[in-house]
Design an enzyme around this catalytic site. Structure first.
Site, mmCIF file in Angstrom:
data_model
loop_
_atom_site.group_PDB
_atom_site.id
_atom_site.type_symbol
_atom_site.label_atom_id
_atom_site.label_comp_id
_atom_site.label_asym_id
_atom_site.label_seq_id
_atom_site.Cartn_x
_atom_site.Cartn_y
_atom_site.Cartn_z
ATOM 1 N N TYR A 132 38.126 61.395 44.448
ATOM 2 C CA TYR A 132 38.391 59.814 44.150
ATOM 3 C C TYR A 132 39.093 60.012 42.569
ATOM 4 O O TYR A 132 39.426 61.233 42.221
ATOM 5 C CB TYR A 132 37.465 59.101 44.211
ATOM 6 C CG TYR A 132 37.547 57.770 44.443
ATOM 7 C CD1 TYR A 132 38.417 57.075 45.009
ATOM 8 C CD2 TYR A 132 36.677 56.877 43.673
ATOM 9 C CE1 TYR A 132 38.671 55.587 45.245
ATOM 10 C CE2 TYR A 132 37.039 55.683 43.580
ATOM 11 C CZ TYR A 132 37.728 54.829 44.576
ATOM 12 O OH TYR A 132 38.022 53.562 44.557
ATOM 13 N N ARG A 191 52.037 51.075 42.005
ATOM 14 C CA ARG A 191 51.034 51.069 40.951
ATOM 15 C C ARG A 191 50.008 51.854 41.151
ATOM 16 O O ARG A 191 48.842 51.539 41.312
ATOM 17 C CB ARG A 191 50.885 49.694 40.427
ATOM 18 C CG ARG A 191 50.433 49.662 38.982
ATOM 19 C CD ARG A 191 48.845 49.061 38.955
ATOM 20 N NE ARG A 191 48.006 49.862 39.619
ATOM 21 C CZ ARG A 191 46.834 49.359 40.203
ATOM 22 N NH1 ARG A 191 46.682 48.091 40.450
ATOM 23 N NH2 ARG A 191 46.180 49.952 40.955
ATOM 24 N N GLU A 281 46.694 48.614 49.003
ATOM 25 C CA GLU A 281 45.909 49.443 47.967
ATOM 26 C C GLU A 281 46.920 49.922 46.850
ATOM 27 O O GLU A 281 48.289 50.276 47.245
ATOM 28 C CB GLU A 281 45.397 50.795 48.569
ATOM 29 C CG GLU A 281 44.566 51.550 47.639
ATOM 30 C CD GLU A 281 43.386 50.746 47.338
ATOM 31 O OE1 GLU A 281 42.611 50.174 48.222
ATOM 32 O OE2 GLU A 281 42.763 50.955 46.096
ATOM 33 N N ASP A 282 46.792 49.653 45.717
ATOM 34 C CA ASP A 282 47.730 50.102 44.490
ATOM 35 C C ASP A 282 49.271 49.690 44.787
ATOM 36 O O ASP A 282 49.998 50.409 44.491
ATOM 37 C CB ASP A 282 47.635 51.633 44.420
ATOM 38 C CG ASP A 282 46.349 52.214 43.700
ATOM 39 O OD1 ASP A 282 45.469 51.073 43.306
ATOM 40 O OD2 ASP A 282 46.244 53.193 43.182
ATOM 41 N N ASP A 304 41.753 45.845 47.818
ATOM 42 C CA ASP A 304 40.689 46.474 47.215
ATOM 43 C C ASP A 304 40.724 46.433 45.668
ATOM 44 O O ASP A 304 39.693 45.915 45.002
ATOM 45 C CB ASP A 304 40.438 47.981 47.239
ATOM 46 C CG ASP A 304 39.074 48.198 46.984
ATOM 47 O OD1 ASP A 304 38.050 47.684 47.539
ATOM 48 O OD2 ASP A 304 38.849 49.431 46.499
ATOM 49 N N ASP A 305 42.079 46.312 45.257
ATOM 50 C CA ASP A 305 42.195 46.207 43.667
ATOM 51 C C ASP A 305 41.934 44.735 43.132
ATOM 52 O O ASP A 305 41.344 44.675 42.127
ATOM 53 C CB ASP A 305 43.798 46.505 43.194
ATOM 54 C CG ASP A 305 43.991 47.871 43.717
ATOM 55 O OD1 ASP A 305 43.267 48.675 43.080
ATOM 56 O OD2 ASP A 305 44.949 48.370 44.439
ATOM 57 N N ASN A 446 41.261 52.793 35.118
ATOM 58 C CA ASN A 446 41.415 54.182 35.736
ATOM 59 C C ASN A 446 42.937 54.834 35.413
ATOM 60 O O ASN A 446 43.621 54.043 35.395
ATOM 61 C CB ASN A 446 41.342 53.989 37.323
ATOM 62 C CG ASN A 446 39.913 53.845 37.712
ATOM 63 O OD1 ASN A 446 38.776 54.281 37.018
ATOM 64 N ND2 ASN A 446 39.757 53.116 38.815
HETATM 65 P P1 NAI Z 1 47.878 45.093 36.716
HETATM 66 O O1 NAI Z 1 49.162 46.023 36.489
HETATM 67 O O2 NAI Z 1 48.010 44.288 38.077
HETATM 68 O O3 NAI Z 1 47.386 44.540 35.547
HETATM 69 C C1 NAI Z 1 47.168 44.956 34.176
HETATM 70 C C2 NAI Z 1 46.991 43.782 33.393
HETATM 71 O O4 NAI Z 1 46.929 44.450 31.982
HETATM 72 C C3 NAI Z 1 48.199 43.014 33.050
HETATM 73 O O5 NAI Z 1 47.832 41.520 32.862
HETATM 74 C C4 NAI Z 1 48.940 43.269 31.782
HETATM 75 O O6 NAI Z 1 49.642 42.162 31.039
HETATM 76 C C5 NAI Z 1 47.786 43.688 30.954
HETATM 77 N N1 NAI Z 1 47.946 44.759 29.849
HETATM 78 C C6 NAI Z 1 48.942 45.837 29.904
HETATM 79 N N2 NAI Z 1 48.892 46.448 28.509
HETATM 80 C C7 NAI Z 1 47.959 45.436 27.645
HETATM 81 C C8 NAI Z 1 47.815 45.615 26.420
HETATM 82 N N3 NAI Z 1 48.388 46.517 25.516
HETATM 83 N N4 NAI Z 1 46.956 44.528 26.026
HETATM 84 C C9 NAI Z 1 46.227 43.668 26.662
HETATM 85 N N5 NAI Z 1 46.698 43.494 28.057
HETATM 86 C C10 NAI Z 1 47.583 44.423 28.674
HETATM 87 O O7 NAI Z 1 46.873 46.544 37.128
HETATM 88 P P2 NAI Z 1 45.394 46.324 37.708
HETATM 89 O O8 NAI Z 1 45.538 46.585 39.176
HETATM 90 O O9 NAI Z 1 44.836 44.789 37.436
HETATM 91 O O10 NAI Z 1 44.729 47.430 37.160
HETATM 92 C C11 NAI Z 1 44.325 47.488 35.840
HETATM 93 C C12 NAI Z 1 43.355 48.813 35.627
HETATM 94 O O11 NAI Z 1 42.006 48.693 36.076
HETATM 95 C C13 NAI Z 1 44.200 50.057 36.215
HETATM 96 O O12 NAI Z 1 43.891 51.053 35.125
HETATM 97 C C14 NAI Z 1 43.120 50.441 37.239
HETATM 98 O O13 NAI Z 1 43.285 51.712 37.902
HETATM 99 C C15 NAI Z 1 41.972 49.653 37.001
HETATM 100 N N6 NAI Z 1 41.221 49.326 38.222
HETATM 101 C C16 NAI Z 1 40.082 49.834 38.088
HETATM 102 C C17 NAI Z 1 39.249 49.566 39.216
HETATM 103 C C18 NAI Z 1 37.594 50.049 39.348
HETATM 104 O O14 NAI Z 1 37.032 50.046 40.346
HETATM 105 N N7 NAI Z 1 37.166 50.866 38.176
HETATM 106 C C19 NAI Z 1 39.667 48.936 40.335
HETATM 107 C C20 NAI Z 1 40.989 48.351 40.145
HETATM 108 C C21 NAI Z 1 41.715 48.516 39.042
#
Ligand code: NAI
Length: 565
Positions: A132, A191, A281-282, A304-305, A446
């Site tokens: 993972y 993504r 997913e993603d 899941d996201d 992540n």
């Molecule tokens: P997304 O692309 O849908 O959202 C990203 C958000 O961050 C957007 O609102 C964007 O405007 C904002 N952003 C980007 N650059 C920024 C900055 N410099 N300052 C402030 N905000 C900023 O992505 P998603 O799906 O929401 O995922 C975000 C992160 O969370 C990824 O790294 C993903 O791997 C992680 N994630 C972790 C999970 C976990 O279980 N630990 C589960 C789902 C996602």
């Protein structure tokens, strides 16, 4: 029969009933010398050793070796599964580079499925970062170079229906060897984690997720189907890479994209029925919310996201309350990152606050602030905000900087879901600590390199990962035969996880239980989700089992070898 006459039987493998030996192959059409030509011979023993679902390698007993034509195909030693496991783990640890471990594990999965899952279940904390995040992310980036065998189903624009020509998506699904599918994880690779558009190479994600569905949630491997939908990629470097495995074209969007997705969803239902779970997913967030909204009324779908992450974070927040005291409504939440993860969590949190404190969801949203790439989400930005973010635009002067936002909003909980590494600086953490006696800080992004901060940098911290939720959540849907996913089921999953954290763990500042217990945790989450499905009249597996936890446990796949007669 015309078809039978046309068939050239010389091409077909033949089995000798007395010996069990299968011979056959190519007709000597070119008059080659048969003495030197390869004569393909497939024996049952040989096939068995190459069938990962049934192969036990050196663990085949003497009796099994006799009964299944294995004599001589294996060296004489007979090893137990435990000894095999010890040996594989020892070999795995020799690899210092995580990607090599990933490849060795993939190889094992392709060679001996039960040994792979036994190893994974028994060593989950050590191996989770390999199968993972973060290693699967690196694997996706290099998927073309390390590609050996397809581990899932690839559906590309080539299979799409066009100009009244029947689409081939259904046919493609029928090429998959398993018919009794219960969980599909699908990506379009736009993504992948926080790594951007990896398109076809995103296959590593559904494969990894489903490995955890089996290891942590006990869903049978044969019931799991990883799918990647290839609609092209906007990642120029990727499609120029000589080893790239996908379509070398820019991503299609709009109608063409929706038609392929519609065709896929219809084919899934036609082939597997309405109670197969399709987990998105993603996908990039512009597709993720739309697809979930579009299909959730008529299909069993989850993202899941959005939902899994929401449930795991909510569980962490509920558990944290045991230490900070008060109710959810007493807190002020600031999300750094307002995409799929951030908004999904905010929505579930608002639902939980409204249920807990008997206020409307709109009222509950006032306790939640979002901050994205353009700064704090406030009403003056309404014109340009996505609908899913607009609900959280509160009256406030615009603020660009996170530290300033923390000082102004004074959140009790800070949640990082931006994909921007190291954004929770020392100053941000210090500001949180000066505002709160016990601040709640969750950094979700992540892979680890993109995490907003590391464990050591935060005062109150625990790595929230949706791997806590989705295996049990999926199992709950499967065992109840649920036909739709509702937010109350996601809420039930969060409560199921929060229940599992002990007072001793809370005292130590932990808000999630150790991963080593995940199968037990999954059974509890599954029972909560299934109970909700029955309560809502959405379960098709009747009658409702009396003890859902015991029932969930009894349904779980066990990778211990079976004896063959
Ligand atoms: P997304 O692309 O849908 O959202 C990203 C958000 O961050 C957007 O609102 C964007 O405007 C904002 N952003 C980007 N650059 C920024 C900055 N410099 N300052 C402030 N905000 C900023 O992505 P998603 O799906 O929401 O995922 C975000 C992160 O969370 C990824 O790294 C993903 O791997 C992680 N994630 C972790 C999970 C976990 O279980 N630990 C589960 C789902 C996602």
């Amino acid at each position: 029969m015309a078809g039978a006459e046309e068939r050239n039987d010389a091409d077909m493998p033949m089995r000798d009933d007395a010996t069990g030996v299968v011979t056959g192959g190519v007709e000597d059409a070119y008059g080659e010398d048969r003495a030197t030509e390869d004569q393909p011979i497939i024996t049952p023993g040989h096939s068995l050793l190459r069938d990962p679902r049934h192969n036990k390698g050196l663990a085949f007993t003497e009796k099994e070796r006799d009964a299944h034509y294995l004599r001589g195909l294996l060296p004489p030693a007979v090893l137990s599964q435990e000894l095999q496991e010890k040996r594989v783990l020892q070999n795995l640890r020799q690899f210092k580079v995580p990607l090599q471990r990933y490849m060795a594990l993939t190889d094992l999965q392709e060679r001996n499925e039960r040994l792979f899952y036994k190893l994974l279940i028994d060593n989950v904390e050590e191996l989770l970062p390999i199968v993972y995040t973060p290693t699967e992310g690196e694997a996706c980036q290099k998927y073309g170079s390390i590609f050996t065998r397809p581990q899932g189903l690839y559906i590309s624009l080539n299979e799409k229906c066009a100009f009244l020509v029947r689409g081939r998506v259904l046919e493609t699904l029928r090429n998959w060897p398993e018919k009794n599918i219960q969980v599909i994880v699908v990506t379009d690779g736009e993504r992948i984690l926080g790594l951007g558009d990896l398109a076809c190479q995103g296959m590593g994600i559904p494969v990894g997720k489903l490995a955890l569905y089996t290891a942590l949630g006990g869903v049978r491997p044969s019931a799991c189907l990883p799918v990647t939908i290839d609609v092209g990629s906007n990642n120029e470097d990727l499609i120029k890479d000589e080893f790239y495995i996908g379509l070398r074209q820019r991503r299609v969007t709009g109608q063409e994209y929706s038609e392929l997705l519609d065709e896929f969803m219809a084919a899934v239902r036609q082939n597997y029925g309405q109670d197969v779970l399709v987990q998105f997913e993603d996908f990039a967030n512009h597709s993720a919310f739309t697809l979930l909204e579009k299909y959730r009324e008529n299909h069993l779908v989850s993202n899941d996201d959005i939902q899994g992450t929401a449930a795991v974070v909510l569980a962490g927040l509920i558990a944290a309350l045991k230490s900070t005291g008060g109710t959810l409504a007493d807190h002020t939440f600031l999300f750094f990152g307002a995409g799929e993860a951030g908004t999904g969590i905010a929505e579930l949190l608002a639902l939980a606050i409204s249920r807990q404190s008997k206020v409307s969801v709109e009222e509950a949203r006032k306790k939640i602030w979002l901050d994205d790439a353009k700064g704090l989400i406030v009403t003056s930005r309404n014109e340009t905000l996505e609908p899913f973010n607009k609900r959280y635009a509160h009256k406030h002067e615009p603020i660009k900087d996170l530290l300033e936002a923390v000082k102004a909003i004074k959140p009790t909980a800070l949640i990082g879901s931006s994909g921007v590494g190291q954004s929770f600086t020392k100053e941000v953490i210090e500001a949180m600590s000066s505002i709160n006696e016990r601040p709640i800080i969750l950094a979700l992004s992540n892979p680890t390199s993109k995490s907003e901060c590391t464990a050591e940098q935060a005062y109150s911290w625990s790595q929230a990962n949706n791997a806590y939720i989705f295996p049990g959540f999926g199992l709950g849907l499967v065992i109840s035969g649920a036909i739709r996913v509702k937010d109350d089921m996601v809420l039930a999953a969060a409560e199921g996880l929060a229940e599992q954290i002990t007072p001793e763990q809370i005292d130590k500042g932990q808000i999630y239980p150790p991963f080593s217990n995940t199968r037990k945790i999954s059974a509890n989450i599954a029972a909560r989700v299934a109970a909700k499905a029955y309560d809502l009249g959405l379960a098709s597996q009747l009658p409702r089992p009396k003890d859902l936890v015991k029932y969930a446990e009894s349904c779980m796949y066990n990778p211990v070898y079976r004896s063959y007669r």
